[in-house]
Design a protein around this motif. Structure first.
Motif, PDB file in Angstrom:
ATOM      1  N   MET A 140     -36.264 -48.405 190.617  1.00 34.48           N
ATOM      2  CA  MET A 140     -36.169 -49.466 189.600  1.00 34.48           C
ATOM      3  C   MET A 140     -34.971 -50.362 189.922  1.00 34.48           C
ATOM      4  SD  MET A 140     -36.644 -48.874 185.671  1.00 34.48           S
ATOM      5  CE  MET A 140     -37.945 -47.821 186.276  1.00 34.48           C
ATOM      6  N   MET A 141     -35.274 -51.511 190.406  1.00 34.81           N
ATOM      7  CA  MET A 141     -34.179 -52.377 190.847  1.00 34.81           C
ATOM      8  C   MET A 141     -33.599 -53.162 189.676  1.00 34.81           C
ATOM      9  SD  MET A 141     -33.777 -51.791 193.916  1.00 34.81           S
ATOM     10  CE  MET A 141     -32.674 -53.132 194.379  1.00 34.81           C
ATOM     11  N   PRO A 142     -32.319 -53.487 189.778  1.00 37.17           N
ATOM     12  CA  PRO A 142     -31.770 -54.392 188.777  1.00 37.17           C
ATOM     13  C   PRO A 142     -32.476 -55.734 188.843  1.00 37.17           C
ATOM     14  CG  PRO A 142     -30.247 -54.099 190.607  1.00 37.17           C
ATOM     15  CD  PRO A 142     -31.341 -53.106 190.794  1.00 37.17           C
ATOM     16  N   VAL A 146     -38.636 -47.336 182.326  1.00 40.18           N
ATOM     17  CA  VAL A 146     -38.230 -45.915 182.322  1.00 40.18           C
ATOM     18  C   VAL A 146     -39.200 -45.122 181.468  1.00 40.18           C
ATOM     19  CG1 VAL A 146     -36.447 -44.292 181.558  1.00 40.18           C
ATOM     20  CG2 VAL A 146     -35.780 -46.380 182.775  1.00 40.18           C
ATOM     21  N   ASN A 147     -39.580 -45.695 180.335  1.00 36.52           N
ATOM     22  CA  ASN A 147     -40.501 -44.994 179.439  1.00 36.52           C
ATOM     23  C   ASN A 147     -41.847 -44.748 180.134  1.00 36.52           C
ATOM     24  OD1 ASN A 147     -41.041 -44.010 176.653  1.00 36.52           O
ATOM     25  ND2 ASN A 147     -42.677 -45.541 176.791  1.00 36.52           N
ATOM     26  N   ALA A 148     -42.301 -45.735 180.877  1.00 36.61           N
ATOM     27  CA  ALA A 148     -43.610 -45.600 181.535  1.00 36.61           C
ATOM     28  C   ALA A 148     -43.584 -44.489 182.585  1.00 36.61           C
ATOM     29  CB  ALA A 148     -44.007 -46.931 182.176  1.00 36.61           C
ATOM     30  N   GLN A 149     -42.436 -44.371 183.285  1.00 34.31           N
ATOM     31  CA  GLN A 149     -42.351 -43.354 184.349  1.00 34.31           C
ATOM     32  C   GLN A 149     -41.804 -42.031 183.833  1.00 34.31           C
ATOM     33  OE1 GLN A 149     -40.474 -44.820 187.970  1.00 34.31           O
ATOM     34  NE2 GLN A 149     -40.877 -46.903 187.311  1.00 34.31           N
ATOM     35  N   THR A 196     -36.658 -38.449 190.035  1.00 33.73           N
ATOM     36  CA  THR A 196     -36.646 -39.009 191.394  1.00 33.73           C
ATOM     37  C   THR A 196     -35.715 -40.206 191.583  1.00 33.73           C
ATOM     38  OG1 THR A 196     -38.474 -40.528 190.967  1.00 33.73           O
ATOM     39  CG2 THR A 196     -39.072 -38.305 191.735  1.00 33.73           C
ATOM     40  N   LYS A 197     -35.389 -40.916 190.513  1.00 24.93           N
ATOM     41  CA  LYS A 197     -34.638 -42.167 190.704  1.00 24.93           C
ATOM     42  C   LYS A 197     -33.302 -42.221 189.980  1.00 24.93           C
ATOM     43  CE  LYS A 197     -38.974 -44.651 191.232  1.00 24.93           C
ATOM     44  NZ  LYS A 197     -39.918 -45.545 190.589  1.00 24.93           N
ATOM     45  N   GLN A 198     -33.203 -41.456 188.927  1.00 23.25           N
ATOM     46  CA  GLN A 198     -32.031 -41.553 188.059  1.00 23.25           C
ATOM     47  C   GLN A 198     -30.710 -41.396 188.813  1.00 23.25           C
ATOM     48  OE1 GLN A 198     -30.451 -39.276 184.048  1.00 23.25           O
ATOM     49  NE2 GLN A 198     -31.809 -38.204 185.388  1.00 23.25           N
ATOM     50  N   VAL A 199     -30.645 -40.399 189.697  1.00 26.72           N
ATOM     51  CA  VAL A 199     -29.372 -40.103 190.365  1.00 26.72           C
ATOM     52  C   VAL A 199     -28.949 -41.258 191.266  1.00 26.72           C
ATOM     53  CG1 VAL A 199     -28.259 -38.561 192.032  1.00 26.72           C
ATOM     54  CG2 VAL A 199     -29.681 -37.618 190.200  1.00 26.72           C
ATOM     55  N   ASP A 200     -29.899 -41.783 192.043  1.00 22.72           N
ATOM     56  CA  ASP A 200     -29.564 -42.903 192.945  1.00 22.72           C
ATOM     57  C   ASP A 200     -29.162 -44.142 192.144  1.00 22.72           C
ATOM     58  OD1 ASP A 200     -30.119 -41.342 195.075  1.00 22.72           O
ATOM     59  OD2 ASP A 200     -32.102 -42.191 195.489  1.00 22.72           O
ATOM     60  N   ASP A 201     -29.892 -44.384 191.061  1.00 20.74           N
ATOM     61  CA  ASP A 201     -29.578 -45.564 190.241  1.00 20.74           C
ATOM     62  C   ASP A 201     -28.195 -45.443 189.603  1.00 20.74           C
ATOM     63  OD1 ASP A 201     -31.921 -46.731 190.916  1.00 20.74           O
ATOM     64  OD2 ASP A 201     -32.924 -46.419 188.998  1.00 20.74           O
ATOM     65  N   LYS A 202     -27.863 -44.232 189.207  1.00 15.90           N
ATOM     66  CA  LYS A 202     -26.536 -44.015 188.602  1.00 15.90           C
ATOM     67  C   LYS A 202     -25.442 -44.317 189.626  1.00 15.90           C
ATOM     68  CE  LYS A 202     -24.953 -41.878 184.992  1.00 15.90           C
ATOM     69  NZ  LYS A 202     -25.011 -42.456 183.684  1.00 15.90           N
ATOM     70  N   LEU A 203     -25.667 -43.875 190.858  1.00 13.48           N
ATOM     71  CA  LEU A 203     -24.677 -44.131 191.903  1.00 13.48           C
ATOM     72  C   LEU A 203     -24.545 -45.638 192.145  1.00 13.48           C
ATOM     73  CD1 LEU A 203     -22.718 -43.118 194.018  1.00 13.48           C
ATOM     74  CD2 LEU A 203     -24.630 -42.855 195.621  1.00 13.48           C
ATOM     75  N   ALA A 204     -25.680 -46.331 192.125  1.00 12.99           N
ATOM     76  CA  ALA A 204     -25.644 -47.780 192.369  1.00 12.99           C
ATOM     77  C   ALA A 204     -24.841 -48.498 191.286  1.00 12.99           C
ATOM     78  CB  ALA A 204     -27.065 -48.333 192.433  1.00 12.99           C
ATOM     79  N   VAL A 205     -25.001 -48.074 190.051  1.00 14.62           N
ATOM     80  CA  VAL A 205     -24.260 -48.768 188.991  1.00 14.62           C
ATOM     81  C   VAL A 205     -22.781 -48.397 189.040  1.00 14.62           C
ATOM     82  CG1 VAL A 205     -24.641 -47.162 187.044  1.00 14.62           C
ATOM     83  CG2 VAL A 205     -24.386 -49.582 186.609  1.00 14.62           C
ATOM     84  N   ARG A 206     -22.479 -47.156 189.415  1.00 12.53           N
ATOM     85  CA  ARG A 206     -21.063 -46.794 189.596  1.00 12.53           C
ATOM     86  C   ARG A 206     -20.445 -47.663 190.681  1.00 12.53           C
ATOM     87  NH1 ARG A 206     -20.990 -41.043 191.397  1.00 12.53           N
ATOM     88  NH2 ARG A 206     -18.724 -41.277 191.461  1.00 12.53           N
TER      89      ARG A 206
END
Ligand SMILES: Cc1ncc(COP(=O)(O)O)c(C=O)c1O
Length: 428
Positions: free
Chosen positions: A1-3, A87-90, A97-107
């Motif tokens: 899920m890209m910004p 997020v709700n749809a997935q 599968t995506k939450q951890v990578d996305d969290k790192l990207a926002v950090r």
């Protein structure tokens, strides 16, 4: 899920295109003024009126209480809703599968803004969570001491009181003058409360009830000379002031809320912990999967609204289009515009220092003979101006906080109201 991309910004604001400035036009507006000095642009009312068209601001009253939290712009709000839906749809697929990578990207994105490595920053729900993680994570021993000010935020002061009850540590509380004569006066005040037992000093980058900016670099230098760690309450300064963490003199901890000046959705904040301080903190929630010197050990708050993290990217893109220096200059200009017209007027007391570098958007004003509660109530009931009453820690008045969408006409209404209430007629 890209910004959200800039194109999506434009697309997502489409439903409100009749009233809103499309994001592309918003970007163009700033591109056209790239060569204008922030201080000059800050005075260009027509320009900032056009920026207001990125926000849906209530027409029920004049909103001058943007210090609690500031509304997200329409493009950010729109993107946020889209992230909630995605997020709700997935659902659990996203989380697994995506939450951890996305969290790192926002950090990483937030660390870039603050000027620190991502390994020194976590995303929290707010300043309270960020700073209370540090206060409660300290390995307090009976007799240890901490230094703070009575003008600090109540939740943090309460958290220190809790540590005193629980661990027998001792809190020493100073009182910051409303009108300091110099940085040295403030540094000396904090230094005077330090003893050989002091381990931690908490200091506000900006005091929330008056808007006073404190000389953090000098306070940190003094405290470090005395072997004391410093935790900076930056609740109001991330994305209000144009600064990087290095400007704070190597402070050990810094916390802020992103729903205040970054305009990110409610329930977002940051905690910065200097790398060498991470292993010294006990986490609030257990998480054995991270090493003692990995900041993520402090971030295990369970399943949480992941879409909020995604919208932080959009808030950063929006903020960076305005630009930190331009935003700070505009906010400071707005504050000095109205305080400059009431400062020194009989019965009107401005509880915020006049020196340019000691304040930005926030200021506090009182009227002799009128309680802060009555002043706030009258401003709302009679003049439809929303502020917040402050009555404590030596401060009696209402806190006034404009935002980038505030117009000088709205501030003229405030000036006229204050003058009338102080018995000087409504002339601006
Ligand atoms: C100086 C200061 N610190 C901390 C906080 C707490 O922020 P939050 O409620 O976002 O956790 C505030 C809130 O206004 C504040 O003004």
């Amino acid at each position: 899920m890209m910004p959200m991309t800039k194109r999506q910004f434009l697309g997502s604001a489409g439903g409100l295109a009749a009233t809103l400035l499309p994001f592309a036009a918003f970007e163009r507006a700033f591109a056209q003024v790239a060569a204008v000095a922030p201080a000059d642009l800050a005075r260009d009312e027509a320009f900032w009126e056009s920026i207001r068209r990125q926000y849906v601001v209530t027409r029920d009253f004049i909103q001058l209480e943007n210090g609690y939290y500031s509304l997200a712009s329409e493009p950010v709000l729109d993107a946020y809703v889209r992230h909630v839906r995605d997020v709700n749809a997935q659902s659990s697929f996203y989380m697994r599968t995506k939450q951890v990578d996305d969290k790192l990207a926002v950090r990483r994105a937030l660390a870039r803004m603050l000027g620190c490595p991502a390994e020194e920053l976590i995303v929290t729900r707010n300043t309270t969570e960020a700073l209370d993680t540090v206060i409660s994570g300290f390995d307090w021993k009976p007799g240890d001491e901490a230094v703070m000010a009575e003008q600090d935020y109540g939740s943090m002061l309460d958290m220190f009181k809790l540590q005193a009850r629980r661990h027998g540590m001792v809190n020493r509380i100073v009182s910051v003058p409303l009108q300091p004569a110099s940085d040295d006066e403030i540094v000396a005040l904090y230094e005077g409360a330090i003893t050989p037992k002091t381990r931690l000093l908490m200091v506000c980058h900006m005091i929330n009830i008056t808007g006073q900016i404190l000389p953090i670099g000098k306070i940190v230098a003094m405290a470090h000379r005395r072997g004391v760690q410093v935790m900076v309450d930056g609740s109001h300064t991330f994305a209000q002031l144009d600064f990087r963490i290095a400007d704070l003199g190597g402070c050990d901890y810094y916390g802020s809320s992103l729903h205040k000046w970054l305009g990110a959705p409610l329930g977002s904040g940051i905690l910065h912990v200097r790398r060498d301080r991470i292993s010294g903190l006990w986490p609030i929630y257990g998480d054995a999967s991270f090493a003692d010197d990995d900041i993520r050990k402090l971030n295990h708050t369970g399943t949480h609204p992941a879409a909020t993290d995604l919208a932080i990217h959009d808030a950063i893109a929006f903020h960076e289009t305005i630009g930190s220096a331009r935003k700070m200059a505009r906010l400071r200009h707005l504050q000095r515009y109205w305080t400059g017209k009431v400062r020194g007027v009989e019965r009107i007391v401005v509880n915020t220092p006049d020196a340019v570098e000691r304040s930005c958007a926030i200021a506090n004003v009182g009227i002799e003979g009128i309680t802060p509660a009555d002043l706030a109530r009258t401003l709302l009931d009679k003049y439809r101006i929303f502020t917040v009453a402050i009555d404590g820690a030596g401060v009696r008045g209402v806190r006034v906080t404009p935002h980038v969408f505030t117009t000088s006409r709205e501030l003229d209404a405030l000036i006229a109201a204050l003058r009338e209430l102080a018995g000087h007629g409504a002339r601006v």
